[in-house]
Design a protein around this motif. Structure first.
Motif, PDB file in Angstrom:
ATOM      1  N   LEU A 129      10.188  -6.911   0.432  1.00 45.79           N
ATOM      2  CA  LEU A 129      10.588  -5.848  -0.489  1.00 45.79           C
ATOM      3  C   LEU A 129      11.227  -6.422  -1.750  1.00 45.79           C
ATOM      4  CD1 LEU A 129      12.095  -3.258   2.037  1.00 45.79           C
ATOM      5  CD2 LEU A 129       9.893  -3.123   0.860  1.00 45.79           C
ATOM      6  N   ARG A 130      12.044  -7.455  -1.598  1.00 45.37           N
ATOM      7  CA  ARG A 130      12.665  -8.063  -2.766  1.00 45.37           C
ATOM      8  C   ARG A 130      11.609  -8.645  -3.709  1.00 45.37           C
ATOM      9  NH1 ARG A 130      18.143  -9.421  -2.074  1.00 45.37           N
ATOM     10  NH2 ARG A 130      19.149  -7.585  -1.169  1.00 45.37           N
ATOM     11  N   ASP A 131      10.628  -9.315  -3.151  1.00 49.13           N
ATOM     12  CA  ASP A 131       9.589  -9.917  -3.981  1.00 49.13           C
ATOM     13  C   ASP A 131       8.754  -8.846  -4.669  1.00 49.13           C
ATOM     14  OD1 ASP A 131       8.185 -12.380  -4.849  1.00 49.13           O
ATOM     15  OD2 ASP A 131       6.521 -11.505  -3.732  1.00 49.13           O
ATOM     16  N   ILE A 132       8.431  -7.785  -3.941  1.00 46.63           N
ATOM     17  CA  ILE A 132       7.672  -6.687  -4.563  1.00 46.63           C
ATOM     18  C   ILE A 132       8.498  -6.040  -5.664  1.00 46.63           C
ATOM     19  CG2 ILE A 132       6.639  -4.427  -4.118  1.00 46.63           C
ATOM     20  CD1 ILE A 132       5.983  -5.385  -1.297  1.00 46.63           C
ATOM     21  N   GLU A 133       9.813  -5.915  -5.446  1.00 45.50           N
ATOM     22  CA  GLU A 133      10.702  -5.338  -6.466  1.00 45.50           C
ATOM     23  C   GLU A 133      10.686  -6.169  -7.729  1.00 45.50           C
ATOM     24  OE1 GLU A 133      15.431  -4.104  -6.721  1.00 45.50           O
ATOM     25  OE2 GLU A 133      14.767  -5.747  -5.446  1.00 45.50           O
ATOM     26  N   VAL A 134      10.717  -7.502  -7.572  1.00 43.45           N
ATOM     27  CA  VAL A 134      10.692  -8.370  -8.751  1.00 43.45           C
ATOM     28  C   VAL A 134       9.390  -8.211  -9.519  1.00 43.45           C
ATOM     29  CG1 VAL A 134      10.670 -10.786  -9.492  1.00 43.45           C
ATOM     30  CG2 VAL A 134      12.300 -10.043  -7.742  1.00 43.45           C
TER      31      VAL A 134
ATOM     32  N   ALA B 248       0.810  -1.214   0.000  1.00 35.41           N
ATOM     33  CA  ALA B 248       0.000   0.000   0.000  1.00 35.41           C
ATOM     34  C   ALA B 248       0.846   1.268   0.000  1.00 35.41           C
ATOM     35  CB  ALA B 248      -0.927  -0.002   1.225  1.00 35.41           C
ATOM     36  N   LEU B 249       2.153   1.159   0.191  1.00 32.34           N
ATOM     37  CA  LEU B 249       3.021   2.336   0.214  1.00 32.34           C
ATOM     38  C   LEU B 249       3.394   2.821  -1.181  1.00 32.34           C
ATOM     39  CD1 LEU B 249       5.473   1.271   3.088  1.00 32.34           C
ATOM     40  CD2 LEU B 249       3.565   2.874   3.246  1.00 32.34           C
ATOM     41  N   ASP B 250       3.016   2.064  -2.219  1.00 35.15           N
ATOM     42  CA  ASP B 250       3.360   2.434  -3.599  1.00 35.15           C
ATOM     43  C   ASP B 250       4.878   2.586  -3.729  1.00 35.15           C
ATOM     44  OD1 ASP B 250       3.118   3.052  -6.235  1.00 35.15           O
ATOM     45  OD2 ASP B 250       2.383   5.099  -5.938  1.00 35.15           O
ATOM     46  N   LEU B 251       5.583   1.470  -3.528  1.00 31.47           N
ATOM     47  CA  LEU B 251       7.040   1.484  -3.449  1.00 31.47           C
ATOM     48  C   LEU B 251       7.709   1.936  -4.734  1.00 31.47           C
ATOM     49  CD1 LEU B 251       7.563  -1.877  -1.514  1.00 31.47           C
ATOM     50  CD2 LEU B 251       7.434   0.432  -0.587  1.00 31.47           C
ATOM     51  N   GLY B 252       7.055   1.787  -5.875  1.00 28.67           N
ATOM     52  CA  GLY B 252       7.675   2.157  -7.132  1.00 28.67           C
ATOM     53  C   GLY B 252       7.929   3.629  -7.299  1.00 28.67           C
ATOM     54  N   THR B 253       7.357   4.454  -6.447  1.00 27.97           N
ATOM     55  CA  THR B 253       7.551   5.907  -6.564  1.00 27.97           C
ATOM     56  C   THR B 253       8.771   6.407  -5.791  1.00 27.97           C
ATOM     57  OG1 THR B 253       6.102   6.304  -4.660  1.00 27.97           O
ATOM     58  CG2 THR B 253       5.070   6.218  -6.839  1.00 27.97           C
ATOM     59  N   TYR B 254       9.489   5.513  -5.114  1.00 33.35           N
ATOM     60  CA  TYR B 254      10.649   5.924  -4.309  1.00 33.35           C
ATOM     61  C   TYR B 254      11.940   5.513  -5.012  1.00 33.35           C
ATOM     62  CZ  TYR B 254       7.265   6.548  -0.536  1.00 33.35           C
ATOM     63  OH  TYR B 254       6.203   6.952   0.231  1.00 33.35           O
ATOM     64  N   GLN B 255      12.959   6.386  -4.882  1.00 30.12           N
ATOM     65  CA  GLN B 255      14.280   6.052  -5.402  1.00 30.12           C
ATOM     66  C   GLN B 255      15.133   5.271  -4.393  1.00 30.12           C
ATOM     67  OE1 GLN B 255      13.275   9.480  -5.650  1.00 30.12           O
ATOM     68  NE2 GLN B 255      12.444   9.047  -7.690  1.00 30.12           N
ATOM     69  N   HIS B 256      14.879   5.482  -3.111  1.00 27.74           N
ATOM     70  CA  HIS B 256      15.675   4.840  -2.071  1.00 27.74           C
ATOM     71  C   HIS B 256      14.755   4.329  -0.965  1.00 27.74           C
ATOM     72  CE1 HIS B 256      19.184   6.726  -3.924  1.00 27.74           C
ATOM     73  NE2 HIS B 256      18.519   7.881  -3.879  1.00 27.74           N
ATOM     74  N   ILE B 257      15.096   3.174  -0.406  1.00 25.65           N
ATOM     75  CA  ILE B 257      14.357   2.610   0.722  1.00 25.65           C
ATOM     76  C   ILE B 257      15.369   2.223   1.798  1.00 25.65           C
ATOM     77  CG2 ILE B 257      12.853   0.747   1.529  1.00 25.65           C
ATOM     78  CD1 ILE B 257      11.652   0.604  -1.231  1.00 25.65           C
ATOM     79  N   VAL B 258      15.134   2.697   3.001  1.00 22.80           N
ATOM     80  CA  VAL B 258      15.991   2.384   4.150  1.00 22.80           C
ATOM     81  C   VAL B 258      15.162   1.618   5.160  1.00 22.80           C
ATOM     82  CG1 VAL B 258      17.426   3.312   6.003  1.00 22.80           C
ATOM     83  CG2 VAL B 258      17.366   4.456   3.782  1.00 22.80           C
ATOM     84  N   VAL B 259      15.656   0.455   5.593  1.00 23.77           N
ATOM     85  CA  VAL B 259      14.957  -0.381   6.573  1.00 23.77           C
ATOM     86  C   VAL B 259      15.757  -0.368   7.867  1.00 23.77           C
ATOM     87  CG1 VAL B 259      14.021  -2.664   7.089  1.00 23.77           C
ATOM     88  CG2 VAL B 259      14.075  -1.839   4.723  1.00 23.77           C
ATOM     89  N   LEU B 260      15.102  -0.007   8.964  1.00 21.75           N
ATOM     90  CA  LEU B 260      15.741   0.059  10.276  1.00 21.75           C
ATOM     91  C   LEU B 260      15.202  -1.044  11.177  1.00 21.75           C
ATOM     92  CD1 LEU B 260      15.750   3.905  11.014  1.00 21.75           C
ATOM     93  CD2 LEU B 260      17.546   2.503   9.972  1.00 21.75           C
ATOM     94  N   ALA B 261      16.082  -1.635  11.969  1.00 22.61           N
ATOM     95  CA  ALA B 261      15.675  -2.671  12.915  1.00 22.61           C
ATOM     96  C   ALA B 261      15.011  -2.041  14.125  1.00 22.61           C
ATOM     97  CB  ALA B 261      16.883  -3.498  13.345  1.00 22.61           C
ATOM     98  N   ASP B 262      14.080  -2.779  14.707  1.00 23.18           N
ATOM     99  CA  ASP B 262      13.358  -2.311  15.890  1.00 23.18           C
ATOM    100  C   ASP B 262      14.210  -2.593  17.122  1.00 23.18           C
ATOM    101  OD1 ASP B 262      11.583  -1.574  17.818  1.00 23.18           O
ATOM    102  OD2 ASP B 262      10.096  -3.124  17.396  1.00 23.18           O
TER     103      ASP B 262
END
Length: 495
Positions: A485-490, A452-466
């Motif tokens: 994220l990898r699967d959505i990217e594919v 639902a975040l519409d990932l294709g509109t971002y140039q960079h994605i940063v994932v932080l651990a909790d």
């Protein structure tokens, strides 16, 4: 009179109890005295009461020898002959010997078990020189030992000593399980607190080559590091002091740690380094792999090399003076590190060259400067800087610093969206120069929420651990997010 006799009796008993408290050596001594007393009494009685048997046994010495043998081995008296009183005395010394030898075996067994137990506790003092000491216990211990094993492949009998307030056997088992490729390095563990001077002496710090202070697990990790640095700084060192390196997790504690460490220790701000690596890797894909290759001990790494023949030369002239190795900077005699300085920087006396090479033994100056090869280099066309969109998934205590540092590097009118279960207080309302921060509610481990975040509109994605859960659980959650994220990217076909 009875009161005085009772007083001396109590004093004698108190003295006897005090000697018994001294452990196995005292018990063996008392058993030895009991054996001597038993043999002496029996020998005297045999000599006084049985003249014929005494002469047949060889006099005083022969009787004493017979009594000693029967004390140690009950079966020796099986062939005895003589008068009844002689046989009775031999039987007496044999029975007494059974009790004494049995007690001696029990004492020796107990003492040996206690000694083995002490060795398993890791409380014996170390006798080593040129070793590396790790103070504290955390997950970083395994990484450090693995890197030291790789770095010391060419060394003779390298040794790493770990001092932590944990069970010695447990530490050794974990190291063997998590660092299987330890190479030639010997890993020795000692149980003790790095915060106690007496425990620190167990690892022979005076003869060590270097000391690494690692932050332990828990909320007060930096406090323990600062206490350890105070202990090391106030210690009476010999003429040659080992190199001390310490890691601090929170940047706010760096000033206090530097004050506690003194001028001779090197402090590593782990929080600041992590934030900078995340931000720089965000700006340039693949940079994290480059940093890993340069900072680990596999392949090429950095070395400090003193080159007296280069004294007086400029840094530009030194670039073509190496047959093996690539100079990247200078470490001056006053401790300043100059990475890629100006070409006119003069190499002074006592300066060291910072060289990138496969091994320090392979660094070699060239006999003559290599020929200059002129080649045309294509320069890519300049592109107009454009604002970018970044998605920050998750939140931890480093996120605010990452956002502030990103604001210094990104182009104006860039945006950053925070995707987290709860909105961080005050982050979206803070005024920034180049970056606009927004919040989007999201559960990082849920596939539908990520889509639902519409990932294709971002140039960079940063994932932080909790950081609000256990480290292992936080890593598992981060791994699940990355797989989504990898699967959505594919499926999007957009890297």
């Amino acid at each position: 009179m009875p009161a005085r006799r009772l007083k001396w009796r109590n004093r004698l008993r108190y003295w006897f109890d005090g000697t018994m408290d001294r452990g196995t050596p005292a018990l063996i001594g008392w058993l030895g005295l009991a054996s001597v007393a038993l043999i002496a009494v029996v020998t005297i009685l045999v000599v006084l009461l049985t003249n014929e048997d005494t002469e047949a046994s060889g006099g005083w010495g022969g009787v004493a020898w017979m009594s000693l043998l029967r004390t140690l081995d009950p079966g020796t008296m099986g062939g005895d002959t003589g008068k009844p009183i002689f046989l009775a005395l031999m039987l007496t010394v044999t029975i007494g010997g059974i009790f004494i030898v049995s007690s001696l075996i029990g004492v020796l067994t107990t003492g040996l078990e206690n000694r083995i137990g002490e060795l398993r506790k890791g409380r014996s003092r170390l006798i080593e020189s040129g070793h590396t000491i790790l103070l504290g216990w955390s997950d970083q211990v395994f990484t450090v030992i693995g890197e030291l094993a790789t770095a010391n492949l060419g060394q003779r009998k390298p040794c790493v000593v770990v001092l932590a307030d944990r069970d010695k056997v447990e530490m050794e088992d974990q190291i063997r399980a998590l660092v299987p490729q330890s190479g030639r390095i010997r890993v020795i563990c000692r149980s003790g607190s790095p915060l106690k001077a007496s425990d620190l002496e167990l690892v022979s710090p005076d003869t060590a080559r270097s000391i690494l202070v690692l932050p332990p697990s828990g909320a007060d990790a930096d406090i323990d590091v600062i206490k350890t640095l105070l202990l090391l700084n106030n210690r009476a060192w010999p003429a040659t002091r080992p190199h001390v390196v310490a890691a601090v997790l929170d940047s706010d504690n760096v000033a206090a740690a530097r004050l506690a460490a003194g001028d001779d220790a090197l402090l590593v701000d782990a929080d600041d380094i992590m934030v900078r690596l995340v931000v720089q890797s965000h700006r340039q894909a693949g940079l994290s792999a480059v940093c890993t290759d340069l900072l680990d001990f596999a392949g090429s790494e950095f070395y400090l090399k003193a080159e007296p023949v280069l004294e007086g030369s400029t840094y530009g002239e030194t670039l073509n003076r190496y047959a093996l190795g690539v100079p990247i900077g200078v470490c001056t005699s006053d401790g300043r590190v100059l990475v890629n300085p100006g070409m006119d920087t003069v190499i002074g006396g006592g300066d060291q060259m910072i060289v990138l090479a496969e091994d320090d033994l392979l660094i070699r100056l060239a006999a003559e400067a290599p020929p200059v090869v002129e080649a045309a280099i294509a320069t890519p066309a300049e592109q107009e800087p454009r604002p970018n969109r970044t998605l920050l998934i998750g939140w931890n205590n480093r996120a605010a610093k990452i956002i502030d540092l990103l604001d210094r590097f990104v182009e104006p009118r860039s945006t950053l969206d925070i995707a987290a279960p709860e909105e961080p207080p005050g982050v979206t309302k803070a005024k920034r120069t180049n970056l606009k921060v927004r919040y989007r509610r999201c559960e990082p481990t849920t596939r539908s929420a990520l889509e639902a975040l519409d990932l294709g509109t971002y140039q960079h994605i940063v994932v932080l651990a909790d950081d609000g859960v256990a480290p292992d659980h936080a890593d598992n959650r981060t791994l699940l997010t990355l797989l989504h994220l990898r699967d959505i990217e594919v499926q999007l076909g957009d890297p």
